[in-house]
Design a protein around this motif. Structure first.
Motif, short mmCIF file in Angstrom:
data_model
loop_
_atom_site.label_atom_id
_atom_site.label_comp_id
_atom_site.label_asym_id
_atom_site.label_seq_id
_atom_site.Cartn_x
_atom_site.Cartn_y
_atom_site.Cartn_z
N SER A 235 42.73 45.41 45.45
CA SER A 235 43.76 46.22 44.81
C SER A 235 43.20 47.62 44.63
O SER A 235 41.99 47.82 44.62
CB SER A 235 44.12 45.63 43.45
OG SER A 235 42.99 45.67 42.60
N PRO A 236 44.07 48.63 44.45
CA PRO A 236 43.56 50.00 44.29
C PRO A 236 42.70 50.18 43.04
O PRO A 236 41.83 51.06 43.03
CB PRO A 236 44.84 50.86 44.23
CG PRO A 236 45.97 49.91 44.08
CD PRO A 236 45.53 48.59 44.61
N ASP A 237 42.89 49.38 42.00
CA ASP A 237 42.05 49.54 40.81
C ASP A 237 40.71 48.83 40.95
O ASP A 237 39.87 48.92 40.05
CB ASP A 237 42.79 49.07 39.53
CG ASP A 237 43.04 47.56 39.51
OD1 ASP A 237 42.70 46.88 40.50
OD2 ASP A 237 43.58 47.08 38.50
N GLY A 238 40.49 48.12 42.06
CA GLY A 238 39.21 47.46 42.27
C GLY A 238 38.99 46.27 41.35
O GLY A 238 37.90 45.73 41.28
N ARG A 239 40.03 45.85 40.60
CA ARG A 239 39.86 44.73 39.67
C ARG A 239 40.42 43.43 40.23
O ARG A 239 40.20 42.37 39.65
CB ARG A 239 40.58 45.03 38.36
CG ARG A 239 39.93 46.11 37.54
CD ARG A 239 40.78 46.42 36.32
NE ARG A 239 40.16 47.46 35.53
CZ ARG A 239 40.83 48.42 34.92
NH1 ARG A 239 42.14 48.48 35.00
NH2 ARG A 239 40.19 49.32 34.21
#
Lengths: 447, 246
Positions: free
Chosen positions: A402-406
């Motif tokens: 995901s773009p948030d890296g989470r």
């Protein structure tokens, strides 16, 4: 005895603290704030929003809003969400109704409280939402927002996503939330493999292509304006381009041979696997297919490139040059090829937004006589140390950050057929997103 | 005291769990897992296959008889999985090469037996048969080992026969489809299928067939011939498949 036991516990505590210090000094954002075990999560209560008037449409829209908001906050992976069963009977709909001491002490014992109201008037819905630090009675407001849109459940869903992302941004270390992001994937539910899109939580599943053949490997561009994929044409596998400005497939150069598995660099270049010169090798080109040149030159086969999403200066890919496929990295000019995996069958690498990790699918022990469990792994690129993210859950493939890296979205066969699932990047909080037909190769939008 | 100890223990555990999960990030060294132990030496399987008689008229029975040792998985093309040793009556309508594969812990072994079907009717139908029918009768697909794209020595014979047929019918154009079994990644299997189709094409070109008559395409695991999850079926799917083009 007791003393020695205590000494051991103390030593392990000290080690743990040193370790946490080491982690926070290297400042990996998803580790520091998100999935970091041992890191205290913000305790957050999300009261059900209340109707601000008595319109007949309010209850239905309130249910959608409250469900979506709760689900987004729960998915975020950074909150200790206080169960609704601990909430007082009188939930606030606006600031004047907040009873600070009831929320800041047990049973809710929360630090943060999200609340607000929703009302429909002449076909329009208005939503007011607040985030309060209930332990700071002098200046409690962290966030106050008002939204207006058409009174439809789709619009209310988007408003809930936006409000959730505001909260996540404020309390999650300034990293944008993902509630408004999209996931692109391949679905066979119409009888053909077409490219589909859905919200990050699995809602609003819709087809993008209706080509009627086999379309695979969707990859959304960093700015979200175009989607590259590969499809069987009369002359073989070619890269196709879908434009979201025109809402249709637009022309893209045909290279001949097999052209497969596109990947976008952060500045909009493409890497693909192409066999135009013989064996499948990695080529790079600009986003319109021009200035194409070859990076690898071996019998390979080389396939599934993925750019370093932070720097754009490296590419990871899969190669069968030594036998079973392994993961390799190289500079984006093709130099300094490094083998990352040492055994088994390793495919489908995806580079983390922070530039430091790869996730990929790996059968660590594979071959005749091996049971071959097909699991997802996370590798620290600098040290080649890895952790296993999925366990004993069928065939898992095509992980994508995901773009948030989470979070990581992936395809899994664990429910009996191939479906799209998501999880936090430590392997927890696994959720099934698709249920109809066969769904594969998920690709998460960049924002 | 006991409560305190317990909670200390719990936090210690939580932190070490956290440490475990984050190993990738901090670069703390863990010994890599030991390499898998080499499997115990197993004797290579043996296999033999015979057809009696080896020349018949159409509709006449032929007895196939086979014997294998050291094999756990035995199959004959066009028949399927069979017992390690046995016999079976077949009635081929065309000349057929029966192909047996015996797989065991020590490797795999193959055997073939050729039955020639001769008849006047056959001659007649040959002269009446369309080129496409002849193609379907004579051109045999090429099969590959797991994760491999080189032509097996045992398949060289049938590939030479394919080349011979194409030489005799020089106006036929073909597409070679590269296929893989269902295991592994969609994308890697498409790339592997490309190499398989190219390997078949290259062999035909070496045998004197013009490359301009041959197109290739990979379908990876997108269009399997057989959809059961066992080695017999997987072997059916690891192939270079010939398609007649008008």
């Amino acid at each position: 005895m007791s003393n020695s036991v205590r000494a051991i516990y103390r030593a392990s505590l000290i080690f743990g603290l040193l370790f946490l210090l080491a982690v926070s000094s290297s400042a990996q954002d998803w580790i520091r704030t998100g999935t970091g075990l041992g890191v205290e999560r913000v305790r957050l209560a999300a009261a059900d929003f209340k109707g601000s008037n008595s319109d007949a449409k309010n209850p239905e829209l309130l249910k959608t809003f409250n469900d979506v908001l709760w689900n987004d906050l729960d998915n975020a992976g950074i909150f200790d969400l206080v169960s609704k069963s601990f909430y007082p009977l009188q939930e606030p709909g606006q600031p004047s109704e907040v009873n600070f001491s009831v929320w800041s002490t047990p049973p809710p014992n929360t630090s943060m409280l999200a609340f607000g109201n929703l009302g429909v008037a002449s076909g329009k819905v208005t939503v007011q939402g607040w985030l309060y630090d209930v332990k700071n009675t002098a200046s409690p407001q962290v966030l106050g927002k008002q939204y207006a849109d058409n009174a439809t459940s789709e619009a209310v869903r988007v408003i809930a996503h936006r409000f959730a992302d505001e909260i996540i941004f404020r309390l999650g270390g300034g990293i944008a939330g993902i509630a408004e992001t999209k996931i692109y994937f391949v679905s066979e539910r119409t009888g053909h493999k077409e490219i589909w899109v859905m919200d990050y939580d699995g809602a609003n599943q819709q087809p993008l292509t209706k080509l009627g053949g086999i379309s695979l490997s969707p990859r959304i561009s960093p700015d979200g304006s175009r989607l590259a994929f590969s499809s069987v044409t009369k002359n073989g596998w070619e890269i196709m381009m879908y434009s979201f400005d025109l809402n249709r497939v637009v022309s893209f150069p045909r290279f001949g041979g097999m052209n497969l598995s596109p990947s976008w660099s952060p500045d909009g270049k493409l890497a693909i696997s192409s066999s135009r010169n013989g064996y499948p090798n990695i080529f790079v080109m600009d986003g319109s297919g021009g200035n194409s040149h070859r990076l690898t030159n071996d019998q390979g086969p080389d396939v599934s490139p993925t750019w370093n999403r932070k720097t754009g200066s490296q590419i990871a890919f899969v190669s069968g040059r030594t036998g079973l496929p392994q993961i390799y990295t190289m500079e984006s000019d093709g130099t300094n090829v490094q083998r990352m995996t040492d055994q088994g069958y390793a495919v489908s690498p995806n580079w983390a937004p922070n530039g430091q990790f790869l996730t990929f699918s790996w059968m660590r022990k594979y071959g005749p006589g091996e049971p071959g469990s097909n699991d997802l792994y996370l590798m620290d690129i600098a040290s080649k140390q890895w952790v296993q993210l999925t366990h004993d859950s069928g065939r898992n493939d095509f992980p994508c950050w995901s773009p948030d890296g989470r979070h990581i979205v992936f395809q899994s066969h664990r429910s009996g057929g191939d479906q799209i699932w998501s999880m936090l990047a430590d392997g927890s909080n696994v959720k099934q997103l698709t249920f109809k037909g066969s769904n594969t190769q998920p690709n998460w939008s960049w924002k | 005291m006991r409560i305190k100890k317990l909670s200390l223990q719990r936090s210690g555990l939580a932190i070490s769990l956290g440490a475990l999960m984050l190993l990738g990030a901090c670069g703390k060294k863990v010994a890599p897992p030991p390499p898998p132990a080499p499997p115990p030496e197993a004797p290579a399987p043996t296999a033999s296959l015979s057809a009696t008689p080896n020349a018949v008229d159409p509709g006449q029975p032929v007895i196939l008889a086979w014997q294998t040792t050291g094999a756990t998985d035995v199959s004959i093309d066009s028949i399927g999985p069979v017992d390690p040793s046995g016999q079976k009556q077949v009635t081929p309508t065309d000349s057929t090469t029966y192909h047996l594969i015996a797989k065991g812990a020590g490797g795999s072994q193959e055997a073939t037996a050729r039955v020639t079907v001769n008849s006047n009717q056959g001659m007649q139908s040959t002269s009446n048969a369309t080129e496409e029918q002849l193609f379907a009768q004579n051109v045999k697909d090429v099969y590959f080992d797991y994760d491999k794209y080189d032509i097996r020595a045992s398949d060289q014979g049938s590939l030479q026969a394919d080349a011979q047929f194409l030489q005799q019918h020089s106006n036929i154009r073909i597409t070679i489809e590269g296929h893989s079994d269902e295991r592994g990644s969609t994308e890697y299997n498409l790339a592997l299928g490309t190499n398989r189709a190219d390997a078949v094409k290259n062999a035909l070109v070496q045998a004197g067939i013009s490359g301009s008559r041959i197109k290739t395409i990979s379908y990876g695991k997108e269009k399997p011939f057989c959809s059961v999850s066992n080695e017999t079926c997987w072997q059916q799917n690891r192939r270079g498949h010939f398609v007649y083009e008008k």
